[in-house]
Write a protein that holds these residues in place. Structure first.
Motif, PDB file in Angstrom:
ATOM      1  N   THR A   1       3.884  -3.440   2.776  1.00  0.00           N
ATOM      2  CA  THR A   1       4.254  -4.819   2.416  1.00  0.00           C
ATOM      3  C   THR A   1       4.654  -5.640   3.632  1.00  0.00           C
ATOM      4  OG1 THR A   1       6.614  -4.338   2.044  1.00  0.00           O
ATOM      5  CG2 THR A   1       5.098  -3.982   0.196  1.00  0.00           C
ATOM      6  N   GLN A   2       4.859  -4.979   4.790  1.00  0.00           N
ATOM      7  CA  GLN A   2       5.276  -5.667   6.009  1.00  0.00           C
ATOM      8  C   GLN A   2       4.179  -5.591   7.066  1.00  0.00           C
ATOM      9  OE1 GLN A   2       8.332  -7.129   6.120  1.00  0.00           O
ATOM     10  NE2 GLN A   2       9.055  -6.296   4.163  1.00  0.00           N
ATOM     11  N   ARG A   3       4.137  -6.609   7.915  1.00  0.00           N
ATOM     12  CA  ARG A   3       3.203  -6.564   9.034  1.00  0.00           C
ATOM     13  C   ARG A   3       3.525  -5.388   9.954  1.00  0.00           C
ATOM     14  NH1 ARG A   3       2.489 -12.806  11.326  1.00  0.00           N
ATOM     15  NH2 ARG A   3       0.969 -13.483   9.758  1.00  0.00           N
ATOM     16  N   LEU A   4       2.504  -4.867  10.597  1.00  0.00           N
ATOM     17  CA  LEU A   4       2.703  -3.852  11.631  1.00  0.00           C
ATOM     18  C   LEU A   4       3.374  -4.516  12.844  1.00  0.00           C
ATOM     19  CD1 LEU A   4      -0.717  -1.973  11.438  1.00  0.00           C
ATOM     20  CD2 LEU A   4       1.472  -1.250  10.470  1.00  0.00           C
ATOM     21  N   PRO A   5       4.166  -3.760  13.622  1.00  0.00           N
ATOM     22  CA  PRO A   5       4.972  -4.370  14.697  1.00  0.00           C
ATOM     23  C   PRO A   5       4.185  -4.651  15.973  1.00  0.00           C
ATOM     24  CG  PRO A   5       5.399  -2.016  14.623  1.00  0.00           C
ATOM     25  CD  PRO A   5       4.470  -2.316  13.471  1.00  0.00           C
ATOM     26  N   PHE A   6       3.076  -5.355  15.824  1.00  0.00           N
ATOM     27  CA  PHE A   6       2.216  -5.692  16.959  1.00  0.00           C
ATOM     28  C   PHE A   6       1.843  -7.170  16.892  1.00  0.00           C
ATOM     29  CE2 PHE A   6       0.937  -1.375  15.387  1.00  0.00           C
ATOM     30  CZ  PHE A   6       1.600  -0.634  16.361  1.00  0.00           C
ATOM     31  N   PRO A   7       1.563  -7.785  18.033  1.00  0.00           N
ATOM     32  CA  PRO A   7       1.140  -9.192  18.018  1.00  0.00           C
ATOM     33  C   PRO A   7      -0.283  -9.344  17.494  1.00  0.00           C
ATOM     34  CG  PRO A   7       1.102  -8.325  20.258  1.00  0.00           C
ATOM     35  CD  PRO A   7       1.681  -7.247  19.392  1.00  0.00           C
ATOM     36  N   SER A   8      -0.668 -10.554  17.211  1.00  0.00           N
ATOM     37  CA  SER A   8      -2.021 -10.813  16.741  1.00  0.00           C
ATOM     38  C   SER A   8      -3.020 -10.686  17.887  1.00  0.00           C
ATOM     39  CB  SER A   8      -2.097 -12.216  16.131  1.00  0.00           C
ATOM     40  OG  SER A   8      -1.813 -13.199  17.116  1.00  0.00           O
ATOM     41  N   ASN A   9      -4.268 -10.419  17.530  1.00  0.00           N
ATOM     42  CA  ASN A   9      -5.383 -10.449  18.490  1.00  0.00           C
ATOM     43  C   ASN A   9      -5.135  -9.547  19.705  1.00  0.00           C
ATOM     44  OD1 ASN A   9      -6.527 -12.628  16.878  1.00  0.00           O
ATOM     45  ND2 ASN A   9      -4.977 -13.922  17.828  1.00  0.00           N
ATOM     46  N   SER A  10      -4.742  -8.288  19.457  1.00  0.00           N
ATOM     47  CA  SER A  10      -4.306  -7.426  20.560  1.00  0.00           C
ATOM     48  C   SER A  10      -5.149  -6.182  20.773  1.00  0.00           C
ATOM     49  CB  SER A  10      -2.841  -7.017  20.346  1.00  0.00           C
ATOM     50  OG  SER A  10      -2.007  -8.154  20.436  1.00  0.00           O
ATOM     51  N   PHE A  11      -5.442  -5.432  19.715  1.00  0.00           N
ATOM     52  CA  PHE A  11      -6.195  -4.187  19.885  1.00  0.00           C
ATOM     53  C   PHE A  11      -7.694  -4.483  20.021  1.00  0.00           C
ATOM     54  CE2 PHE A  11      -2.335  -2.642  17.810  1.00  0.00           C
ATOM     55  CZ  PHE A  11      -2.041  -1.518  18.573  1.00  0.00           C
ATOM     56  N   ASP A  12      -8.335  -3.732  20.895  1.00  0.00           N
ATOM     57  CA  ASP A  12      -9.778  -3.888  21.085  1.00  0.00           C
ATOM     58  C   ASP A  12     -10.578  -3.181  19.992  1.00  0.00           C
ATOM     59  OD1 ASP A  12      -9.014  -5.080  23.479  1.00  0.00           O
ATOM     60  OD2 ASP A  12      -9.282  -3.235  24.636  1.00  0.00           O
ATOM     61  N   MET A  13      -9.945  -2.200  19.362  1.00  0.00           N
ATOM     62  CA  MET A  13     -10.661  -1.369  18.383  1.00  0.00           C
ATOM     63  C   MET A  13      -9.656  -0.818  17.385  1.00  0.00           C
ATOM     64  SD  MET A  13     -13.343   1.714  19.273  1.00  0.00           S
ATOM     65  CE  MET A  13     -12.171   2.783  20.107  1.00  0.00           C
ATOM     66  N   ALA A  14     -10.054  -0.731  16.115  1.00  0.00           N
ATOM     67  CA  ALA A  14      -9.240  -0.114  15.070  1.00  0.00           C
ATOM     68  C   ALA A  14     -10.104   0.905  14.334  1.00  0.00           C
ATOM     69  CB  ALA A  14      -8.706  -1.170  14.107  1.00  0.00           C
ATOM     70  N   HIS A  15      -9.460   1.975  13.856  1.00  0.00           N
ATOM     71  CA  HIS A  15     -10.215   3.124  13.322  1.00  0.00           C
ATOM     72  C   HIS A  15      -9.519   3.681  12.095  1.00  0.00           C
ATOM     73  CE1 HIS A  15     -10.892   7.629  13.351  1.00  0.00           C
ATOM     74  NE2 HIS A  15     -12.142   7.198  13.310  1.00  0.00           N
ATOM     75  N   CYS A  16     -10.332   4.068  11.128  1.00  0.00           N
ATOM     76  CA  CYS A  16      -9.828   4.757   9.934  1.00  0.00           C
ATOM     77  C   CYS A  16     -10.820   5.846   9.569  1.00  0.00           C
ATOM     78  CB  CYS A  16      -9.662   3.780   8.773  1.00  0.00           C
ATOM     79  SG  CYS A  16      -9.531   4.561   7.139  1.00  0.00           S
ATOM     80  N   SER A  17     -10.396   7.081   9.645  1.00  0.00           N
ATOM     81  CA  SER A  17     -11.243   8.205   9.262  1.00  0.00           C
ATOM     82  C   SER A  17     -10.681   8.809   7.977  1.00  0.00           C
ATOM     83  CB  SER A  17     -11.269   9.260  10.375  1.00  0.00           C
ATOM     84  OG  SER A  17     -11.950  10.419   9.956  1.00  0.00           O
ATOM     85  N   ARG A  18     -11.279   8.429   6.866  1.00  0.00           N
ATOM     86  CA  ARG A  18     -10.816   8.871   5.540  1.00  0.00           C
ATOM     87  C   ARG A  18      -9.291   8.799   5.449  1.00  0.00           C
ATOM     88  NH1 ARG A  18     -13.541  12.189   1.258  1.00  0.00           N
ATOM     89  NH2 ARG A  18     -11.905  12.639  -0.220  1.00  0.00           N
TER      90      ARG A  18
END
Length: 603
Positions: A250-267
Motif C-alpha cells: 500500500t506504500q511506495r517503495l523507498p526510492f526516487p522516481s525514474n531511477s532504476f535502469d532495469m526491474a525484474h520479476c521471476s515468478r
C-alpha cells in the motif's frame, strides 16, 4: 524610554532611569545566584567522565562535549536473534491481510522499543569472505532450514554439513542463473555495454539473479518481504549481495522516481493487473525512461506452461492480454520475448503520455499534488507518474554509460537546493581524499574483511564512488528529512534508499560489515534519541564489523561512551585536515554469544 507603540523615543531622561537600573542590577544578581544554586544541585545528574577508556584523543578539544550518564545494556533474549523491529512477525496480527499490509513497515512505539543487544545465533561464525560467500555460507549464521526443505526441488540452496550451498537454481531457471541471464542478455544487448547499471529484483528469493549480475557490472537491489521462515534477505546479505526488506503493498517503495535502469520479476507472484494495476504503476514510477521491465513466469509463455500453473490456457491467455493492455496504457512497449522471458521498455518519449489527457484514460495521469520522489510512508495511488520533460539527459538512452556516468554531474542535481556542477565536483574530490585517509585509519577497507557497507547519511554517494574499485558495495541512505539527493545517487549508477533514523532500518541483524556516518547525530539529534540510533547500528552490524563515525567534537565522546556499553572497542582520530571541531571514531563490534534463554513470548 519607549512610546506606547513600543518605538524608542528620540531622547532619554538619564535621571529618571538611574533608580530602575540599580534595582534591576540587584534583581539580576539575586536571580543569577538562584540559578547557580540550581545548577550545583543538579550537577550530579551528569557523568563527568564521558570517554571510553580505550578512546584516545590526539589533542585537547576546545569544544565543550556532550555529557551523559554511564549506561549499560542487557542482552536481548536469544529468540530475538533475527529481530527486525519494523517488520516483526510478532506484531502481524495487529494488521490486516488486505494486500499483505501486515508485511509492510509497522514500527513499535517508543514504549515498546528494545534497549538490549541482539545476540547472534549459537555457533555463529565470522561470515565466509567474498567472492566465496556468493556460493556458500555457514548454516549456523542463518539457521533456517525451512526454505531448503520447501525449495529443494528448485535448487535455490541445499544444506551440506555445516554450510548452505547456493547452486544458482530458481523456479524459472532450472539450468542455473547463469544460463538464465545469458538468455536475458541476448534479449537486452544494453546489459553488456554499460547502458544498464542499476536494477531491482522484486521477490528476489535468495538473490541469485542479483549475485550473478555483479560480475556483469550491474548493481541490483534485491527486494523481498520479511517472512516468518524464509529469511530471503538475510540469506542474500550473508552471501554479500545487496538486498533490503520490502514489499509492494500500500506504500511506495523507498526510492526516487525514474531511477532504476532495469526491474525484474521471476515468478514473484505479484498480481500485476489487480487493484487497478497499482503494483505495476509503482514499477513504472521507479523505472528510468527507456528502462526495461522483465517478467518470467505466469502468464509469459502460457501456451507451454499453463498446465503447471493449476489453471486453463484460456485464463492464462486472458491474463497475458490484460497485462499487455495495462503496460501499453503506461507507455511500455514489448521489447523482446523468448521462451519464458518477456521484456518491456518504458518509453523515453514523453509524447506517449499525451494519451492520458483523455478523461476516460485508465489508469489516469497523476495530478501535481504528490511529488514523484516522495517515497517514505507515501501511499500508492492508481495513477501514472509522468516523467518530467526536463529529464532529457537522464533517460537510459541519453545518460552516460557505466563507468563514465559515475563522475559526470547528473542532470537532476539542479533539483537539489544549492546543487550544481561545482558542488558535485567538490564533493567528488573531497571523498577521494577522505577514503584515502579512512584506509590509513582502517586498512580493512579494500580487503576481504569488508563487503557489505552502508553510508548512513550520504549526500551524492561520494563514499561509494571513491571506493568503487574495492571489493565492496555500498547502500547509500538519504534521510527522509534531508535534502532529496537520492536521485543523484542513482543517476551516478549507485544504489540507495530513503530512511528515517528515528526508526529501525529494513534489514536483518548482522548484515553489514561497515557502517559510515558523517555528522548524523549532529543532523538528527533534535529528532532522534542517540541511544536508539546506536542500538540500531549495533543490531545491523556484524560481529567484528566496523563503524566509522565522523562527528562534531560535541558528540564524539558521548558516542564513544555508549559504544563501549554496546561492547564496541573505539579509538578517536583526527580528520584528514586535523581540525578540532570534528573527529573520527573508528569502532569495532566484538563477537559475543548469548547467555540468555528464549523468552516466554518466543514463537
Amino acid at each position: 524610554m519607549k512610546h506606547k507603540d513600543g518605538k524608542p523615543g528620540p531622547h532619554g531622561d538619564r535621571g529618571s532611569r538611574a533608580v530602575p537600573i540599580s534595582i534591576m542590577f540587584v534583581v539580576l544578581c539575586g536571580f543569577s545566584f538562584y540559578l547557580g544554586g540550581i545548577f550545583c544541585s543538579e550537577r550530579n545528574r551528569f557523568e563527568t567522565k564521558i570517554v571510553a577508556n580505550d578512546v584516545q584523543s590526539p589533542k585537547e578539544s576546545s569544544v565543550t562535549p556532550l555529557q551523559i550518564k554511564p549506561i549499560k545494556f542487557a542482552e536481548c533474549s536469544s529468540d530475538y536473534q533475527d529481530y527486525t523491529p519494523c517488520t516483526d512477525p510478532r506484531r502481524w496480527k495487529k494488521y490486516g491481510l488486505h494486500r499483505l499490509t501486515l508485511m509492510e513497515r509497522h514500527c513499535p512505539p517508543i514504549s515498546e522499543r528494545k534497549e538490549c543487544l541482539v545476540p547472534p545465533p549459537n555457533g555463529y561464525k565470522v561470515p565466509i569472505k567474498w567472492p566465496q560467500s556468493r556460493n556458500e555460507c555457514w548454516y549456523r549464521n542463518v539457521p533456517y532450514n525451512w526454505i531448503n526443505q520447501q525449495k529443494s526441488n528448485q535448487n535455490w540452496l541445499r544444506k551440506e554439513g555445516d554450510k548452505f550451498l547456493f547452486p544458482g537454481g530458481g523456479t524459472m531457471f532450472p539450468k542455473g542463473v547463469g544460463a538464465y541471464v545469458d538468455l536475458m542478455q541476448d534479449l537486452i544487448p544494453e546489459m553488456t555495454d554499460g547502458t544498464v547499471r542499476t536494477a531491482i529484483d522484486t521477490g528476489c528469493g535468495v538473490a541469485s539473479w542479483g549475485g550473478d549480475l555483479l560480475d556483469r557490472g550491474i548493481l541490483t537491489v534485491s527486494l523481498a518481504p520479511r517472512d516468518n521462515h524464509e529469511a530471503q534477505v538475510q540469506f542474500a546479505l550473508e552471501r554479500g549481495i545487496p538486498a533490503i526488506l520490502g514489499i509492494i503493498s500500500t506504500q511506495r517503495l523507498p526510492f526516487p522516481s525514474n531511477s532504476f535502469d532495469m526491474a525484474h520479476c521471476s515468478r514473484c507472484l505479484i498480481p500485476w493487473t489487480e487493484f487497478g494495476g497499482i503494483y505495476l504503476l509503482e514499477i513504472h514510477r521507479i523505472l528510468r525512461p527507456g528502462g526495461f521491465w522483465i517478467l518470467s513466469g505466469p502468464p509469459v509463455n502460457y501456451e507451454n506452461r499453463w498446465r503447471g500453473w493449476n489453471t486453463t490456457v484460456e485464463e492464462q491467455k486472458s491474463d497475458y492480454e490484460k497485462l499487455q493492455d495495462l503496460l501499453a496504457s503506461m507507455c511500455f512497449k514489448l521489447y523482446n520475448k523468448k521462451d519464458d522471458i518477456a521484456v518491456w521498455q518504458k518509453s523515453s518519449d514523453n509524447s506517449c503520455y499525451d494519451q492520458l489527457a483523455n478523461p476516460d484514460a485508465y489508469p489516469p495521469k497523476c495530478d501535481d499534488s504528490l511529488e514523484p520522489d516522495s517515497a517514505w510512508y507515501t501511499p500508492l495511488r492508481p495513477c501514472v507518474v509522468v516523467p518530467s520533460p526536463k529529464l532529457e539527459k537522464s533517460t537510459l538512452t541519453s545518460i552516460a554509460k557505466w563507468p563514465k556516468r559515475l563522475h559526470i554531474t547528473p542532470e537532476r542535481i539542479s533539483d537539489v537546493y544549492g546543487g550544481n556542477a561545482n558542488t558535485f565536483k567538490h564533493d567528488d574530490s573531497k571523498w577521494k581524499v577522505r577514503i584515502k585517509h579512512y584506509k590509513k585509519l582502517l586498512p580493512a577497507i579494500g580487503s576481504d574483511k569488508i563487503r557489505n557497507v552502508m553510508d548512513m547519511n550520504t549526500a551524492y554517494g561520494g563514499f561509494a564512488a571513491a571506493a568503487v574499485d574495492d571489493p565492496l558495495w555500498v547502500m547509500n541512505v538519504v534521510s527522509s528529512y534531508a535534502l532529496n539527493t537520492l536521485a543523484v545517487v542513482f543517476d551516478r549508477g549507485l544504489i540507495g534508499t530513503y530512511h528515517d533514523w528515528c526508526e529501525a532500518f529494513s534489514t536483518y541483524p548482522r548484515t553489514y560489515d561497515l557502517l559510515h556516518l558523517d555528522g548524523l547525530f549532529t543532523a538528527e539529534s533534535h529528532r532522534c534519541d542517540m541511544k536508539y540510533m546506536l542500538l540500531e547500528m549495533d543490531r545491523i552490524l556484524r560481529p567484528n564489523g566496523y563503524a566509522i563515525i565522523r562527528e562534531s567534537s560535541y558528540f564524539v565522546d558521548a558516542v564513544a561512551s555508549v559504544a563501549k556499553a554496546m561492547r564496541w572497542g573505539c579509538r578517536k582520530e583526527d580528520t584528514e585536515y586535523g581540525i578540532e571541531k570534528e573527529k573520527i571514531l573508528i569502532c569495532q563490534k566484538k563477537l559475543w554469544y548469548s547467555s540468555n534463554k528464549p523468552s516466554s513470548s518466543s514463537r
